[in-house]
Design a protein around this motif. Structure first.
Motif, short mmCIF file in Angstrom:
data_model
loop_
_atom_site.label_atom_id
_atom_site.label_comp_id
_atom_site.label_asym_id
_atom_site.label_seq_id
_atom_site.Cartn_x
_atom_site.Cartn_y
_atom_site.Cartn_z
N MET A 8 1.05 -0.48 0.32
CA MET A 8 -0.18 -0.29 0.48
C MET A 8 0.79 1.06 -0.03
SD MET A 8 -3.11 -0.89 -0.32
CE MET A 8 -3.97 0.12 0.36
N GLY A 9 2.08 1.36 0.23
CA GLY A 9 2.97 2.52 0.53
C GLY A 9 3.55 2.68 -0.35
N GLY A 10 4.37 4.07 -1.21
CA GLY A 10 5.03 4.52 -2.07
C GLY A 10 4.37 5.57 -2.58
N ASP A 11 4.62 6.16 -3.90
CA ASP A 11 3.67 7.53 -4.32
C ASP A 11 2.48 6.20 -5.46
OD1 ASP A 11 5.50 8.80 -3.01
OD2 ASP A 11 6.69 8.87 -4.93
N HIS A 12 2.75 5.55 -5.67
CA HIS A 12 1.92 4.75 -6.72
C HIS A 12 1.09 3.52 -6.09
CE1 HIS A 12 4.17 7.25 -9.32
NE2 HIS A 12 5.42 6.12 -8.80
N GLY A 13 1.38 3.34 -4.89
CA GLY A 13 0.51 2.42 -4.21
C GLY A 13 1.02 0.38 -4.76
N PRO A 14 -0.17 0.01 -5.01
CA PRO A 14 -0.32 -1.80 -5.00
C PRO A 14 0.02 -1.51 -6.55
CG PRO A 14 -2.43 -0.67 -4.39
CD PRO A 14 -1.40 -0.01 -3.90
N GLU A 15 -0.51 -0.55 -7.33
CA GLU A 15 -0.23 -0.60 -9.01
C GLU A 15 1.24 -1.04 -9.07
OE1 GLU A 15 -1.17 -1.06 -13.11
OE2 GLU A 15 -2.79 -0.63 -10.83
N VAL A 16 1.65 -0.25 -8.85
CA VAL A 16 3.14 -0.32 -8.88
C VAL A 16 3.88 -1.75 -8.14
CG1 VAL A 16 5.68 -0.10 -8.18
CG2 VAL A 16 4.35 1.87 -9.42
N THR A 17 3.42 -1.58 -6.89
CA THR A 17 4.19 -3.80 -5.78
C THR A 17 3.55 -4.38 -6.27
OG1 THR A 17 2.20 -2.90 -4.13
CG2 THR A 17 4.52 -2.14 -3.35
N LEU A 18 2.75 -4.04 -6.97
CA LEU A 18 2.21 -5.83 -7.68
C LEU A 18 2.49 -6.28 -8.56
CD1 LEU A 18 -1.18 -6.00 -6.20
CD2 LEU A 18 0.27 -7.29 -5.31
N GLU A 34 -10.04 -3.58 -1.16
CA GLU A 34 -10.39 -2.61 -2.90
C GLU A 34 -8.99 -1.99 -3.61
OE1 GLU A 34 -10.77 -0.02 1.36
OE2 GLU A 34 -11.19 -1.78 0.20
N ALA A 35 -8.49 -1.77 -2.90
CA ALA A 35 -7.09 -2.04 -4.05
C ALA A 35 -6.15 -2.27 -4.12
CB ALA A 35 -5.66 -0.65 -2.93
N VAL A 36 -6.13 -3.85 -3.38
CA VAL A 36 -5.12 -4.53 -4.28
C VAL A 36 -6.02 -5.66 -5.02
CG1 VAL A 36 -3.84 -6.51 -3.80
CG2 VAL A 36 -3.53 -4.21 -1.89
N LEU A 37 -6.63 -6.06 -4.43
CA LEU A 37 -7.24 -7.29 -5.04
C LEU A 37 -7.54 -6.80 -7.22
CD1 LEU A 37 -9.96 -9.16 -2.68
CD2 LEU A 37 -7.69 -9.58 -2.84
N PRO A 38 -8.17 -6.01 -7.25
CA PRO A 38 -8.68 -6.01 -8.42
C PRO A 38 -6.99 -5.92 -9.33
CG PRO A 38 -9.81 -4.32 -7.81
CD PRO A 38 -8.94 -4.73 -6.35
N ILE A 39 -6.25 -5.17 -8.79
CA ILE A 39 -4.62 -5.32 -9.85
C ILE A 39 -4.40 -6.74 -9.60
CG2 ILE A 39 -2.46 -4.45 -9.86
CD1 ILE A 39 -3.46 -1.90 -8.66
N LEU A 40 -4.11 -7.68 -8.15
CA LEU A 40 -3.92 -9.13 -8.53
C LEU A 40 -4.51 -9.91 -9.33
CD1 LEU A 40 -2.22 -10.80 -6.59
CD2 LEU A 40 -3.59 -11.36 -4.78
N ASN A 41 -6.11 -9.60 -8.95
CA ASN A 41 -6.53 -10.81 -10.12
C ASN A 41 -6.58 -10.41 -11.35
OD1 ASN A 41 -8.37 -11.81 -8.16
ND2 ASN A 41 -9.89 -10.20 -8.31
#
Length: 343
Positions: A1-11, A33-40
């Protein structure tokens, strides 16, 4: 969840890791709600991951004390660190709030025996390869004993990462002469010379220009000077890259010259790419925590994850504890300590 761009970058960074480290497995903590759409949308990551929803995410502007008070036991940052403490994970990687990450890591994992303060160690590209510089921001100021501890921690990391049996260590100073510099640095130099540890070779004082030369495997300083040096080097690398791009596109002849030399420029670009060396390792804790730069892209975050991977594989904690135990067992007692013992 951290950083300037959140889960979009980390995942997406994890997707790059799994391509190069297919045996890696991930425990992911964050808001669903922030992680699962990208993770899926990233099946390669989802297949090797376990996701845990957390109600709280530490903000980048939270004060460390505030994050520790409000985020313990329920924030994604705390849960990730706690997974290392409980043996569920081998290393914790975060691009989040540096102060909060350090405060939570120290509170949750505790420091190793005889270590008063942890340090952040960075990998530094040099003309000889790579060196380790610490501390780059965890401890502002520092006495002689802390600098000696940093030297031992850095040597352990160099031994683990570079596969060097006896890394060379230097203390950052304003000159190489023994009479120069602050009293704490001069005293640390004396202590390292007298310790004569077989796990490292103390080379003496080094100056700022020795860092890029790769004069030693480990450069030791306190966090204020180390952080300024790190940020200056990163800014200089970007500045030179900008100058080169402008020069290569200024005239037709320059563009033609670039076509003939683009392989060389590509190699230069790889050497100067700060993403490749992203990740500061928190040393001195009973667990491995790596801080990614908050502005890192997916490739940069992947580099931080792979750094943690390498530290675990090289048994960093085991090697560091062995050297620390040896040093503190041989360290002579201070007169005050001997008096207290006699009483």
């Amino acid at each position: 969840m951290g950083g300037d761009h959140g889960p979009e970058v980390t995942l997406r960074g994890l997707a790059k890791v799994i391509e190069r480290r297919p045996d890696a497995r991930f425990l992911i903590y964050g808001r669903e709600e922030a992680v699962l759409p990208i993770l899926n949308a990233l099946p390669s990551v989802k297949d090797v991951s376990e996701f845990t929803h957390c109600d709280v995410a530490v903000r980048m502007d939270d004060k460390p004390s505030q994050a520790l008070r409000q985020g313990r036991w329920k924030s994604s940052m705390w849960r990730a660190i706690e997974a290392v403490k409980n043996g569920e994970a081998d290393t914790c990687i975060s691009a989040g709030n540096t102060g909060a990450l350090m405060a939570m890591s120290k509170f949750c994992l505790r420091t190793m025996a005889d270590i008063e303060r942890p340090a952040i160690a960075a990998i530094w590209p040099t003309v000889r390869g790579e060196s380790i510089v610490l501390d780059v921001g965890a401890t502002i100021g520092g006495d002689a004993q802390q600098l000696v501890d940093f030297a031992i921690l850095g040597a352990g990391m160099a031994s683990a990462l570079f596969d060097v049996e006896r890394p060379t260590v230097g203390l950052l100073n304003v000159g190489v002469e023994e009479i120069k510099g602050q009293e704490e640095v001069r005293e640390a130099g004396r202590m390292l010379r007298e310790a004569a540890l077989g796990s490292m070779h103390y080379e003496g004082f080094v100056e700022g220009n020795d860092i890029g030369k790769g004069t030693v495997d480990v450069v030791v300083t306190e966090g204020f000077a180390g952080n300024i040096a790190l940020k200056t080097a990163e800014g200089t690398a970007r500045q030179i890259a900008t100058y080169l791009r402008e020069a290569m596109s200024r005239t037709l002849m320059a563009r033609i010259g670039y076509l003939f030399a683009r392989a060389a420029f590509r190699r230069l670009g790889e050497k100067m790419d700060v993403r490749k060396i992203n990740g500061g390792v928190f040393l001195g804790l009973n667990g491995i925590v790596v801080k990614s730069h908050g502005g890192a892209d997916a490739e940069g975050f992947a580099a931080a994850v792979e750094l943690g991977y390498e530290m675990v594989r090289a048994r960093l904690l085991e090697k560091t504890r062995t050297t620390l135990d040896l040093y503190h067992a041989r360290k002579p007692q201070s007169p005050a300590g001997m008096t207290a013992l006699n009483e």
